[in-house]
Design an enzyme around this catalytic site. Structure first.
Site, PDB file in Angstrom:
ATOM      1  NE  ARG A  55      55.848  -3.995 -23.609  1.00  0.00           N
ATOM      2  CZ  ARG A  55      56.999  -3.333 -23.418  1.00  0.00           C
ATOM      3  NH1 ARG A  55      57.561  -2.713 -24.410  1.00  0.00           N
ATOM      4  NH2 ARG A  55      57.583  -3.319 -22.227  1.00  0.00           N
ATOM      5  CB  THR A  56      49.397  -4.352 -20.413  1.00  0.00           C
ATOM      6  OG1 THR A  56      50.309  -5.404 -20.720  1.00  0.00           O
ATOM      7  CG2 THR A  56      48.021  -4.928 -20.173  1.00  0.00           C
ATOM      8  CE  LYS A  84      43.839   8.410   1.150  1.00  0.00           C
ATOM      9  NZ  LYS A  84      42.563   9.107   0.906  1.00  0.00           N
ATOM     10  NE  ARG A 105      50.298  -5.687 -15.670  1.00  0.00           N
ATOM     11  CZ  ARG A 105      51.181  -5.618 -16.667  1.00  0.00           C
ATOM     12  NH1 ARG A 105      52.277  -4.908 -16.514  1.00  0.00           N
ATOM     13  NH2 ARG A 105      50.966  -6.242 -17.805  1.00  0.00           N
ATOM     14  CG  HIS A 133      49.331 -10.625 -18.994  1.00  0.00           C
ATOM     15  ND1 HIS A 133      48.254  -9.883 -19.432  1.00  0.00           N
ATOM     16  CD2 HIS A 133      50.425  -9.835 -19.187  1.00  0.00           C
ATOM     17  CE1 HIS A 133      48.688  -8.705 -19.858  1.00  0.00           C
ATOM     18  NE2 HIS A 133      49.994  -8.658 -19.721  1.00  0.00           N
TER      19      HIS A 133
HETATM   20  C1  NCD Z   1      54.516  -9.041 -19.249  1.00  0.00           C
HETATM   21  C2  NCD Z   1      53.853  -9.024 -17.879  1.00  0.00           C
HETATM   22  O1  NCD Z   1      53.577  -7.954 -17.337  1.00  0.00           O
HETATM   23  O2  NCD Z   1      53.591 -10.116 -17.409  1.00  0.00           O
HETATM   24  N1  NCD Z   1      54.529  -7.777 -19.849  1.00  0.00           N
HETATM   25  C3  NCD Z   1      53.519  -7.455 -20.714  1.00  0.00           C
HETATM   26  O3  NCD Z   1      52.396  -7.287 -20.309  1.00  0.00           O
HETATM   27  N2  NCD Z   1      53.795  -7.390 -22.020  1.00  0.00           N
HETATM   28  C4  NCD Z   1      55.815  -9.726 -19.310  1.00  0.00           C
HETATM   29  C5  NCD Z   1      56.880  -9.374 -18.317  1.00  0.00           C
HETATM   30  O4  NCD Z   1      56.735  -8.437 -17.525  1.00  0.00           O
HETATM   31  O5  NCD Z   1      57.904 -10.032 -18.356  1.00  0.00           O
END
Ligand code: NCD
Length: 306
Positions: A55-56, A84, A105, A133
């Site tokens: 999703r993100t 590397k 991320r 997040h």
């Molecule tokens: C979350 C995350 O990556 O922290 N996912 C997201 O971005 N919707 C939640 C999770 O992974 O549990």
């Protein structure tokens, strides 16, 4: 104003005061009426994902395309030069030459903060280990505001892995700008860590810690369910012990209030059974993913539009 304040990017929910939240939620709502636009024409977003994401990453990329911009990036640390041995700092100092904003991320808690120190362009933290997040938390608030009409005054339960769940940390921090009643619900070993609790106490967030959501289910307006974060456990036996701590089933809905909403940042594993999915007036986690698109369109437009 927003652009100026957030010129280094969005690293932590702590950067946001109530006015910033109200502003970006308003902009997110406006974006619901903007399917396609060209306001980010000629701009490039880099998405650097060193951890899995559905999703993100895809909502940021879709948002960028919808606003007329372009996207570069990678969806696994395996394919970048980090593999590397290149440092995050060097990666950022390279990618900033190719883009106008970086969404990152990374499994390290301080990664986004570190990246923002080296970058001359905004960094958006799309998840930093078991830290934060923040853009997920903003879209969670947009969902609550749109679906419940308010955030102030609500009884909100936050359930699951409060220790390692980064969405929980950012959401609680944002909620400390509101007059809501929060129930943190988890097994004792997955409770919110002290450093978050102390921060929330200083900010006068009204919260209680309990271990069973069924004890408060009938008074809740919102239940925010989360996944037990398997990948963060050092001891896999501990994970096995707690992994099925909570399973929300269809029968649980019977005791909930009429306007009750069940949220989840997703992915869900076993904590919400699929028989819930038919109750789309209360189970709104897929709708939540759509709010995410609009909220991210708003963020990208604010950070990058001329
Ligand atoms: C979350 C995350 O990556 O922290 N996912 C997201 O971005 N919707 C939640 C999770 O992974 O549990």
């Amino acid at each position: 104003m927003f652009k100026e304040k957030f010129r280094e990017g969005i690293i932590s929910a702590k950067q946001f005061d109530r006015d910033d939240i109200d502003y970006i939620l308003k902009k997110g709502k406006e974006m619901m009426n903007v399917k396609n636009s060209n306001i980010l024409n000629g701009k490039i977003l880099a998405t650097l994902f060193f951890e899995p994401s559905t999703r993100t990453r895809l909502s940021f990329e879709s948002a960028m395309h919808r606003l007329g911009g372009n996207v570069i990036g990678f969806s696994s640390g395996e394919v970048s030069s980090i593999k590397k041995g290149e440092s995050i700092a060097d990666t950022i100092r390279t990618v900033e030459n190719y883009s106008d904003c970086i969404v990152m991320r990374n499994p390290l808690e301080g990664a986004a903060m570190l990246a923002s120190r080296f970058a001359k362009i905004p960094i958006i933290n799309a998840g930093s280990g078991s830290g934060e997040h923040p853009t997920q938390a903003l879209l969670d608030l947009l969902t609550i505001q749109e679906e419940c009409g308010t955030i102030d005054g609500l009884n909100i339960g936050i359930v699951g892995d409060l220790k390692y769940g980064r969405t929980v940390h950012s959401l609680s921090i944002l909620l400390s700008n509101f007059d809501a009643n929060i129930y943190f619900i988890s097994p004792k070993e997955l409770a919110l860590r002290n450093r978050y609790k102390e921060y929330l106490q200083e900010r006068h967030l009204k919260f209680k810690e309990i271990t069973k959501y069924r004890n408060v289910l009938d008074i809740l307006d919102v239940l925010y369910m989360t996944r037990i974060q398997k990948e963060r456990f050092i001891d896999q036996e501990e994970y096995e012990r707690v992994k099925n701590s909570f399973v929300f089933r269809e029968e649980d809905l019977k005791v909930t209030k009429e306007g009750f909403k069940l949220l989840h940042p997703l992915p869900r594993i076993t904590e919400i059974t699929p028989d819930i999915d038919a109750y789309t007036d209360k189970a709104i986690f897929f709708k939540q993913t759509n709010y995410g698109l609009h909220l991210r369109k708003a963020l990208l437009a604010e950070l990058m539009a001329d």
